[in-house]
Design a protein around this motif. Structure first.
Motif, short mmCIF file in Angstrom:
data_model
loop_
_atom_site.label_atom_id
_atom_site.label_comp_id
_atom_site.label_asym_id
_atom_site.label_seq_id
_atom_site.Cartn_x
_atom_site.Cartn_y
_atom_site.Cartn_z
N ALA A 159 0.81 -1.22 0.00
CA ALA A 159 0.00 0.00 0.00
C ALA A 159 0.84 1.26 0.00
O ALA A 159 0.30 2.37 -0.13
CB ALA A 159 -0.92 0.00 1.22
N GLY A 160 2.17 1.15 0.16
CA GLY A 160 3.02 2.32 0.29
C GLY A 160 2.72 3.09 1.56
O GLY A 160 2.83 4.32 1.61
N ALA A 161 2.35 2.37 2.62
CA ALA A 161 1.92 2.99 3.87
C ALA A 161 3.03 2.94 4.91
O ALA A 161 3.99 2.17 4.80
CB ALA A 161 0.66 2.30 4.40
N ARG A 162 2.88 3.76 5.94
CA ARG A 162 3.78 3.76 7.08
C ARG A 162 3.23 2.80 8.14
O ARG A 162 2.02 2.80 8.41
CB ARG A 162 3.92 5.16 7.67
N LEU A 163 4.10 2.03 8.74
CA LEU A 163 3.70 1.08 9.78
C LEU A 163 4.08 1.65 11.14
O LEU A 163 5.19 2.16 11.32
CB LEU A 163 4.41 -0.27 9.56
N VAL A 164 3.16 1.57 12.10
CA VAL A 164 3.41 2.05 13.46
C VAL A 164 3.26 0.88 14.43
O VAL A 164 2.21 0.22 14.45
CB VAL A 164 2.45 3.18 13.86
N LEU A 165 4.30 0.61 15.21
CA LEU A 165 4.27 -0.44 16.24
C LEU A 165 3.68 0.16 17.51
O LEU A 165 4.24 1.10 18.07
CB LEU A 165 5.67 -0.97 16.50
N VAL A 166 2.57 -0.37 17.98
CA VAL A 166 1.85 0.19 19.13
C VAL A 166 1.82 -0.85 20.24
O VAL A 166 1.32 -1.95 20.06
CB VAL A 166 0.42 0.60 18.75
N SER A 179 7.08 4.08 16.28
CA SER A 179 6.89 3.37 17.54
C SER A 179 6.01 4.20 18.46
O SER A 179 6.15 5.43 18.53
CB SER A 179 8.24 3.09 18.21
N MET A 180 5.12 3.52 19.20
CA MET A 180 4.24 4.20 20.14
C MET A 180 4.01 3.29 21.34
O MET A 180 3.72 2.11 21.19
CB MET A 180 2.89 4.55 19.50
N ILE A 181 4.15 3.85 22.56
CA ILE A 181 3.83 3.13 23.79
C ILE A 181 2.65 3.84 24.43
O ILE A 181 2.72 5.04 24.73
CB ILE A 181 5.02 3.09 24.76
N VAL A 182 1.55 3.12 24.62
CA VAL A 182 0.33 3.67 25.20
C VAL A 182 0.30 3.31 26.68
O VAL A 182 0.36 2.13 27.03
CB VAL A 182 -0.92 3.13 24.49
N ASP A 183 0.22 4.31 27.55
CA ASP A 183 0.28 4.08 28.99
C ASP A 183 -1.08 3.76 29.59
O ASP A 183 -1.43 4.22 30.67
CB ASP A 183 0.87 5.32 29.70
N GLU A 184 -1.85 2.99 28.89
CA GLU A 184 -3.15 2.54 29.40
C GLU A 184 -3.56 1.33 28.59
O GLU A 184 -3.35 1.29 27.37
CB GLU A 184 -4.19 3.65 29.29
N GLU A 185 -4.16 0.33 29.26
CA GLU A 185 -4.46 -0.92 28.58
C GLU A 185 -5.92 -1.07 28.17
O GLU A 185 -6.27 -2.00 27.45
CB GLU A 185 -4.10 -2.10 29.49
N ALA A 186 -6.80 -0.20 28.62
CA ALA A 186 -8.21 -0.31 28.28
C ALA A 186 -8.38 -0.24 26.76
O ALA A 186 -7.76 0.61 26.10
CB ALA A 186 -9.01 0.80 28.96
N PRO A 187 -9.21 -1.10 26.16
CA PRO A 187 -9.40 -1.10 24.70
C PRO A 187 -9.78 0.27 24.15
O PRO A 187 -9.28 0.68 23.09
CB PRO A 187 -10.52 -2.12 24.50
#
Length: 736
Positions: free
Chosen positions: A624-631, A663-671
Motif C-alpha cells: 500500500a506504500g503505507a507507514r507502519l506504526v508499532l503500538v 513506535s508508540m507506547i500507550v500508557d493505558e491498557e483499556a481497549p
C-alpha cells in the motif's frame, strides 16, 4: 532526610551475633527431637545441614560487601529479583526471625524449670521485655552484651564436650541409618533452621565496621565454627546418652551432663543453655527489626518504620513492632509445627538468596562491585538451590502449606499496598525482560528469513459479497501472498440446501458465477505471482473451508471480517472451529482498498507481537506504500525499564521491516484508550489467540480494541503449534 545508622560493630561483635543467633535451640532443644526422625544419623544431619547452608552464606557474603545496607536478605532479594519477591522475603523472614527469637525463650523453659520454681512463660516474657529495652538503647550495647553472652555459653559448651567425650559409647551408634535416607533428609530439614543465624549478621551490615573484611570473615568463620560445635555436641548427646530413650527429651544436654560431668556440671550447662537461648533471642530481635526498617526505606511498608532515634541511633519503631510480635508469640503461639514452618520458609528464602546472586552476576551491572566474590560461582548456587528443593520435598505437608500461606499473604500485601508506591524492578527481572525481548525479536527475524518460498495463501469469498469488497479482499490477500513470496488462490465457497445434491449444484453456473470468473481472470493479469481461482459448493461451509485448507496445505487462510451489526457467512463459533481444525494461520480482514491506506497500526496489548503478524503487516504496508506504526499498550504503573525494553524491541523490529516504521507506547491498557491512541490510523492489525490458557492469561480481548477502533481492522489468529509454549508466553506477557 532519614537518619543513617552508625557503624559500631567490629569483627568480635559480628562473630558473636552470628554464632549467638545459631547456638541456641539448635543445640539445647532440637537434637533430641531430630533423633526421633533419623536416629544416630542425626549427627550426619547436622553436618549436612551446615554444608547446605554454605552456598547461601557465600552468596550473602558477596552481596553484603557490594551492598552493606540494613535489611540483609530482603535487600539482596529485592534488588536482585524485584520488589514482589523482596516483599515476600522481607516480611516472611522478619516473621520467621521474630518467631525464632520467641521460640528460643519459650524453648528454654524446661531448662529454667530445672533451676527455678517460676512460671516459665512469665519469665520468658520478662526476658523479652528486657531485650527490647536493650535493643532500643543502641546497637553498640547490644553487640557488647552479645559478645559476653556468647563467650560464657561457648566456654560452658567446650567444657561439656571435653568432659563428656570420654563417655561416648560406640554402641549408641548401632543402626546408624535406622531412619533411612528419608529420615536423614527430614532431620536435616528440621535442624536447618539451627544455621539460619549465620546470615543474620548481613541484616546489620550497615552498622559493621570495615564490612569488606568483617562480613565475609564473620559469616564463614561463624558457620565453620558452629558446624564443628554442633557435630561435637550432637555426637556427645547421642553417644553418651544415659538411656536409649533420649530421643524426644526437652532437655537433652542437661540429661547427658547429669551422667558425664561432676555434680554441679548440670548447673553450669543449664546456665549456658539459658544464656544461649537469651543470646539467640537477642540476635533474632536485633536482626529481625532491621527488615521492616529497610523495607520502609523502599516504600514497601509504612514510612513510620524507618524512624531512627536521634538519641540512641536505633530504629525504635521497627524494634518496638518486632518486640511486640515476639511477645505475642511467646504468649499465644504453639511452637511445634510453626518451628517446622520457620525452617521450611528459611530454606525457601535461602534458595532465593542464591538466585539473587545469579541475577547480579549475570546482569553485569556497573555498580555491582563486591569486595568478596564466591570463587565457585555458579556451582555453589546451583548446589544450594537443588539441595534446598530436596529438603523442602521432605518437610511434610504442614510446613509447606504454612510457607505457601505466608508467601501468599505477603504477595497480597504487596499488591494491595506496595505496588502503587514503587517504580523499580530487580536486576533479574530487568535482565529477564531484556532477554525475552531479544528472543522475541530474534524469533521474528527467523520468521522473516525462513518464510517458505512456496507459501500458499487462500482467500475465501462468498457469492453474496459485494464486488467492491471482494476486490479489496482479494487485493489484500495478494499483498499478503507477496509478503510470503508465495502463490495466491481465491476460492468462492457457496452454501447450498441439504436437499440439493452437491454434484448438481456444482454443475449449475449462474450469471454471478460468470461474473466472478471474469473478475478473477482480470485480477490474474495484474498479479505477479502464481494465481488460481475456483469454486466449492457445500452443505456445511465451515467444514468445506477447513477441509480445503488441510487438503491443499494452505499456509495462510484469509477470510472476510464482518462487523457485529452486519450479517456474516461465518460467525465467531465457525471461525473458532476452523481455527482449531486446520493448520493454517487465519487472517480476518475488513476489506479495504490499498489506495486509501497511508498509516497502518500494528497493535499489541499483551506481550510481544506474533512474528507472522509483523511479517504480514509489513507486507501489507509495502503493497500500500503505507507507514507502519508499532503500538504497545502497557499498564500505567509500568516501570521505565519495561518501557526501555519495549523501545529496544521495537528498534529491532524496525530493522527487519522494509517500510517506514514508527513506535508508540500507550500508557493505558483499556481497549477504548488504545483505540483512541491509534485513531489516526487507516487500518489496525491485532492478534487474537485462541488457546484457552492464553485467554486466561490475557486480561483483555484484542478484538475489543478492533471493535473500539470502529474502522478497518485485521485480526490475525496464528497457529501456536510451532510458537512458544505456556511458560514462555507467561514470561513474554510479564516482560513486554
Amino acid at each position: 532526610m532519614a537518619k543513617e545508622l552508625e557503624r559500631d560493630l567490629g569483627l568480635p561483635s559480628v562473630l558473636a551475633i552470628s554464632i549467638g543467633a545459631m547456638v541456641g535451640s539448635g543445640i539445647f532443644i532440637l537434637p533430641a527431637l531430630a533423633m526421633k526422625m533419623a536416629g544416630p544419623a542425626v549427627v550426619l544431619a547436622y553436618l549436612l545441614a551446615g554444608v547446605l547452608v554454605l552456598p547461601a552464606a557465600l552468596s550473602k557474603a558477596e552481596m553484603a560487601t557490594a551492598m552493606p545496607e540494613a535489611g540483609g536478605t530482603y535487600v539482596y532479594i529485592e534488588r536482585g529479583m524485584g520488589p514482589l519477591l523482596g516483599t515476600i522475603a522481607g516480611i516472611g523472614t522478619w516473621f520467621s526471625l521474630s518467631f525464632k527469637g520467641a521460640l528460643a525463650l519459650v524453648g528454654g523453659a524446661p531448662y529454667i524449670v530445672l533451676l527455678f520454681d517460676v512460671p516459665p512463660q512469665a519469665l520468658a516474657l520478662s526476658i523479652a521485655a528486657v531485650l527490647i529495652g536493650v535493643n532500643l538503647l543502641g546497637v553498640k550495647q547490644t553487640g557488647r552484651i552479645q559478645v559476653a553472652l556468647v563467650g560464657v555459653m561457648l566456654a560452658a559448651m567446650g567444657w561439656f564436650v571435653g568432659g563428656s567425650l570420654g563417655d561416648v559409647d560406640p554402641v549408641r551408634f548401632d543402626g546408624f541409618f535406622e531412619g533411612g535416607l528419608g529420615g536423614l533428609l527430614a532431620a536435616t530439614g528440621f535442624v536447618y533452621v539451627s544455621y539460619a543465624g549465620v546470615t543474620k549478621v548481613a541484616s546489620v551490615a550497615e552498622e559493621i565496621e570495615h564490612p569488606d573484611r568483617n562480613i565475609p570473615l564473620g559469616l564463614l568463620g561463624s558457620l565453620a565454627f558452629t558446624t564443628l560445635l554442633y557435630v561435637l555436641v550432637v555426637t556427645v548427646i547421642v553417644g553418651a546418652a544415659p538411656t536409649a530413650n533420649l530421643a524426644g527429651s526437652s532437655t537433652p544436654v542437661a540429661d547427658v551432663a547429669g551422667g558425664t560431668l561432676v555434680q554441679w556440671g548440670v548447673l553450669v550447662i543449664v546456665v549456658a543453655a539459658i544464656l544461649a537461648l537469651v543470646s539467640t533471642a537477642n540476635a533474632g530481635l536485633l536482626s529481625a527489626s532491621r527488615y521492616p526498617f529497610a523495607m520502609s526505606r523502599d516504600k514497601l511498608v509504612p514510612d513510620a518504620l524507618k524512624h531512627v532515634s536521634d538519641r540512641f541511633d536505633t530504629p525504635t519503631t521497627a524494634i518496638t513492632l518486632t518486640g511486640g510480635v515476639m511477645l505475642a508469640m511467646i504468649a499465644f503461639v504453639p511452637i511445634d509445627d510453626i518451628a517446622k514452618l520457620g525452617s521450611a520458609f528459611k530454606i525457601l528464602v535461602f534458595i532465593l538468596v542464591n538466585l539473587a546472586l545469579v541475577a547480579f552476576r549475570e546482569s553485569d551491572l556497573d555498580d555491582y562491585d563486591p569486595a568478596f566474590r564466591d570463587p565457585l560461582y555458579p556451582w555453589t548456587q546451583g548446589f544450594g538451590v537443588l539441595g534446598g528443593l530436596v529438603l523442602l520435598s521432605q518437610m511434610g505437608l504442614v510446613p509447606l502449606v504454612g510457607a505457601l500461606v505466608i508467601t501468599g499473604s505477603d504477595a497480597l500485601w504487596y499488591g494491595a499496598y506496595a505496588r502503587r508506591r514503587v517504580e523499580r524492578e530487580g536486576v533479574m527481572q530487568g535482565e529477564l525482560r531484556r532477554r525475552v525481548g531479544a528472543q522475541a525479536a530474534e524469533r521474528t527475524r527467523m520468521t522473516f528469513d525462513t518464510s517458505s518460498t512456496a507459501g500458499h495463501v487462500v482467500v475465501g469469498v462468498t457469492e453474496d459479497l459485494r464486488p467492491d469488497r471482494e476486490t479489496a479482499l482479494v487485493e489484500m490477500g495478494a499483498a499478503l501472498a507477496e509478503a510470503l513470496d508465495g502463490r495466491l488462490t481465491v476460492v468462492r465457497f457457496d452454501a447450498v440446501p441439504d436437499q440439493l445434491p452437491l454434484k448438481s449444484a456444482a454443475e449449475i453456473q449462474s450469471p454471478d458465477d460468470v461474473d466472478f470468473e471474469t473478475r478473477m481472470d482480470r485480477f490474474g493479469t495484474s498479479f505477479d505471482g502464481p494465481f488460481e481461482y475456483g469454486e466449492v459448493v457445500s452443505h456445511d461451509v465451515r467444514h468445506a473451508v477447513a477441509n480445503f485448507a488441510r487438503h491443499h496445505e494452505v499456509d495462510l487462510l484469509v477470510l472476510e471480517r464482518i462487523l457485529a451489526d452486519e450479517r456474516s457467512w461465518l460467525d465467531e463459533r465457525d471461525l473458532d472451529w476452523i481455527s482449531r481444525h486446520c493448520a493454517s494461520d487465519l487472517v480476518l480482514v475488513e476489506p479495504t482498498p490499498l489506495t486509501v491506506l497511508d498509516r497502518i497500526a500494528l497493535v499489541t496489548d499483551s506481550g510481544p507481537f506474533d512474528p507472522r503478524k509483523v511479517e504480514l503487516a509489513n507486507g501489507l504496508a509495502s503493497a500500500a506504500g503505507a507507514r507502519l506504526v508499532l503500538v504497545h499498550a502497557v499498564p500505567a504503573e509500568a516501570t521505565e525499564d519495561q518501557r526501555a525494553t519495549i523501545r529496544t524491541y521495537h528498534d529491532d523490529l524496525m530493522e527487519l521491516c522494509t517500510v517506514s516504521v514508527g513506535s508508540m507506547i500507550v500508557d493505558e491498557e483499556a481497549p477504548d484508550a488504545v483505540a483512541r491512541a491509534v485513531s489516526t490510523a487507516d487500518l489496525i492489525v491485532v492478534e487474537s489467540d485462541e488457546n484457552w490458557w492464553a485467554r486466561l492469561l490475557d486480561r483483555r480481548e484484542p478484538q475489543r480494541i478492533a471493535e473500539a477502533f470502529g474502522g478497518p481492522a485485521i485480526v490475525v489468529r496464528p497457529q501456536q503449534a510451532g510458537g512458544p509454549g505456556l511458560v514462555r508466553r507467561v514470561l513474554e506477557r510479564l516482560a513486554l
